[in-house]
Design a protein around this motif. Structure first.
Motif, PDB file in Angstrom:
ATOM      1  N   GLU A  18      -5.780  -0.205  -6.328  1.00  0.00           N
ATOM      2  CA  GLU A  18      -6.505  -1.368  -5.804  1.00  0.00           C
ATOM      3  C   GLU A  18      -7.360  -2.021  -6.889  1.00  0.00           C
ATOM      4  O   GLU A  18      -8.479  -2.458  -6.636  1.00  0.00           O
ATOM      5  CB  GLU A  18      -7.397  -0.968  -4.612  1.00  0.00           C
ATOM      6  CG  GLU A  18      -6.678  -0.352  -3.431  1.00  0.00           C
ATOM      7  CD  GLU A  18      -5.904  -1.369  -2.587  1.00  0.00           C
ATOM      8  OE1 GLU A  18      -5.867  -2.560  -2.961  1.00  0.00           O
ATOM      9  OE2 GLU A  18      -5.324  -0.955  -1.566  1.00  0.00           O
ATOM     10  N   ASP A  98      -8.679  -2.840   1.097  1.00  0.00           N
ATOM     11  CA  ASP A  98      -8.100  -4.127   0.702  1.00  0.00           C
ATOM     12  C   ASP A  98      -8.793  -5.321   1.343  1.00  0.00           C
ATOM     13  O   ASP A  98      -8.331  -6.443   1.240  1.00  0.00           O
ATOM     14  CB  ASP A  98      -6.599  -4.144   1.013  1.00  0.00           C
ATOM     15  CG  ASP A  98      -6.332  -3.876   2.489  1.00  0.00           C
ATOM     16  OD1 ASP A  98      -7.307  -3.729   3.247  1.00  0.00           O
ATOM     17  OD2 ASP A  98      -5.157  -3.806   2.871  1.00  0.00           O
ATOM     18  N   THR A 207       0.884  -4.490  -0.125  1.00  0.00           N
ATOM     19  CA  THR A 207       0.722  -3.395   0.815  1.00  0.00           C
ATOM     20  C   THR A 207       1.223  -2.096   0.181  1.00  0.00           C
ATOM     21  O   THR A 207       2.175  -2.095  -0.589  1.00  0.00           O
ATOM     22  CB  THR A 207       1.483  -3.656   2.134  1.00  0.00           C
ATOM     23  OG1 THR A 207       1.384  -2.480   2.932  1.00  0.00           O
ATOM     24  CG2 THR A 207       2.938  -3.983   1.883  1.00  0.00           C
ATOM     25  N   LYS A 208       0.522  -1.008   0.485  1.00  0.00           N
ATOM     26  CA  LYS A 208       0.933   0.290  -0.035  1.00  0.00           C
ATOM     27  C   LYS A 208       1.742   1.028   1.022  1.00  0.00           C
ATOM     28  O   LYS A 208       1.946   2.220   0.952  1.00  0.00           O
ATOM     29  CB  LYS A 208      -0.305   1.112  -0.440  1.00  0.00           C
ATOM     30  CG  LYS A 208      -1.242   0.383  -1.411  1.00  0.00           C
ATOM     31  CD  LYS A 208      -0.553   0.087  -2.736  1.00  0.00           C
ATOM     32  CE  LYS A 208      -1.458  -0.602  -3.748  1.00  0.00           C
ATOM     33  NZ  LYS A 208      -1.982  -1.888  -3.317  1.00  0.00           N
TER      34      LYS A 208
END
Ligand code: UDP
Ligand code: MG
Length: 323
Positions: A18, A98, A207-208
């Motif tokens: 991030e 996020d 997006t993870k």
């Protein structure tokens, strides 16, 4: 009930790659929590970008930022657990890094907590910047979970929630490996309050949760909160057996009437159908057996490589009890 007094609020955040958000996230949390006693427990879940350096820098400048670095990527739900293990607050908030979940909502969560609510979970009235695919799969998933689960689960709620220390300790006593935290917080009970909010788009990065991880997550959720798939296998077995029993007199009647059933096609279809159902049933059982195997190994949930501003949770290891 007397108003609860908040000596320390913990905010727990998992981070994987991030670098585009870490600093802004910290700034927004700091601004949002102004006037409260707080700590921010960030768990670096095996990032391979500049996230660790940024976090170390922030933690060295602000002792309220507690940094826990895991030895590799252990996954979102496990990273949250690591953070919760190390949180010291009377109330603890878990939030994604996020900025899809606005930190500015935390003070209202705290108000609900002061008024006596033990779990305050944020429900999404709108979700910005998500693909139609994600929205649709998420909707189906929550609907399916609602039908399958043994405990009532909240609709449209992610992991963004506040928990009272007592409820949190109940949650942390569950050391299962297949963790579906939003289900587990529902399971512990206590007074639960919903707090609606708009979910923003991701601040930066991607997006993870690629499809592969989403499927894994969904299967974990279902397997840890429902045995209905196992029962479905039994039902399918009964249905096939019933069909077969019906077919026997039919075949006899045809035989007596002199009408020969040519048989090959029907046999092949029956074999394929039964074979398919059996394989599916074995697969379902396999999903559960695999998880049982995972659980009985009794491995620790995560391994910590580094800590800044934070002492080891005294019972990090003891929390995974031996049989
Ligand atoms: N995350 C993590 N480990 C993982 C995947 C995600 O710590 O293996 C973190 C990520 O950095 C973020 C949060 O979990 O803070 C939620 O992930 P993401 O926003 O990618 O999921 P989405 O909102 O797309 O479902
Ligand atoms: Mg997100």
């Amino acid at each position: 009930m007397a108003e609860r007094n908040l000596a320390l609020l913990s905010v727990v955040t998992p981070m994987l790659d991030e670098e585009g958000t870490a600093r802004t996230f910290y700034e927004r949390v700091r601004a949002a929590l102004d006037g409260l006693e707080w700590e921010l427990v960030v768990v670096d879940d095996g990032s391979t970008d500049a996230t660790p350096q940024i976090l170390v820098e922030l933690a060295e400048a602000d002792p309220r930022l507690k940094l826990l670095t895991l030895s590799r990527n252990f996954g979102h739900q496990t990273a949250i657990t690591a953070g919760l293990d190390h949180a010291r607050g009377d109330a603890v908030v878990m939030i994604d890094a996020d900025l899809q979940d606005p930190p500015e909502l935390i003070p209202s969560m705290v108000e609900h907590w002061r008024a006596g609510s033990d779990v305050v979970y944020a429900t999404r009235t709108a979700r910005e910047g998500e693909t139609p695919f994600k929205l649709a799969t998420a909707r189906w998933f929550y609907r399916l979970m609602g039908k399958l689960s043994d405990v009532p689960l909240q609709q449209d709620a992610g992991d963004f929630r506040l928990m009272d220390r007592v409820a949190l300790d109940a949650l942390l006593a569950m050391r299962e490996r297949n963790r579906y935290i939003r289900g587990m917080t529902a399971w512990v009970g206590f007074t639960q309050t919903a707090l609606p909010y708009r979910r923003d788009a991701r601040h930066a990065g991607e997006t993870k949760y690629p499809l592969r991880k989403m499927v894994r997550f969904a299967l974990d959720a279902i397997a840890s909160f429902s045995n209905i798939p196992l029962q479905l296998a039994t039902l399918a077995g009964f249905a096939c057996a019933a069909l077969a029993f019906l077919a026997i007199p039919v075949a006899i009647v045809f035989r007596l009437a002199g009408e020969f059933v040519p048989g090959v096609t029907t046999t092949v279809i029956a074999v394929l159908l039964l074979g398919g159902i059996q394989l599916m049933a074995i697969g379902v059982i396999g999903e559960y057996v695999g998880r049982i195997y995972d659980e009985v190994k009794r491995r620790p949930l995560y391994v910590v490589r580094d800590r800044v501003n934070v002492v080891a949770a005294e019972d990090e290891r003891e929390r995974t009890p031996a049989w």
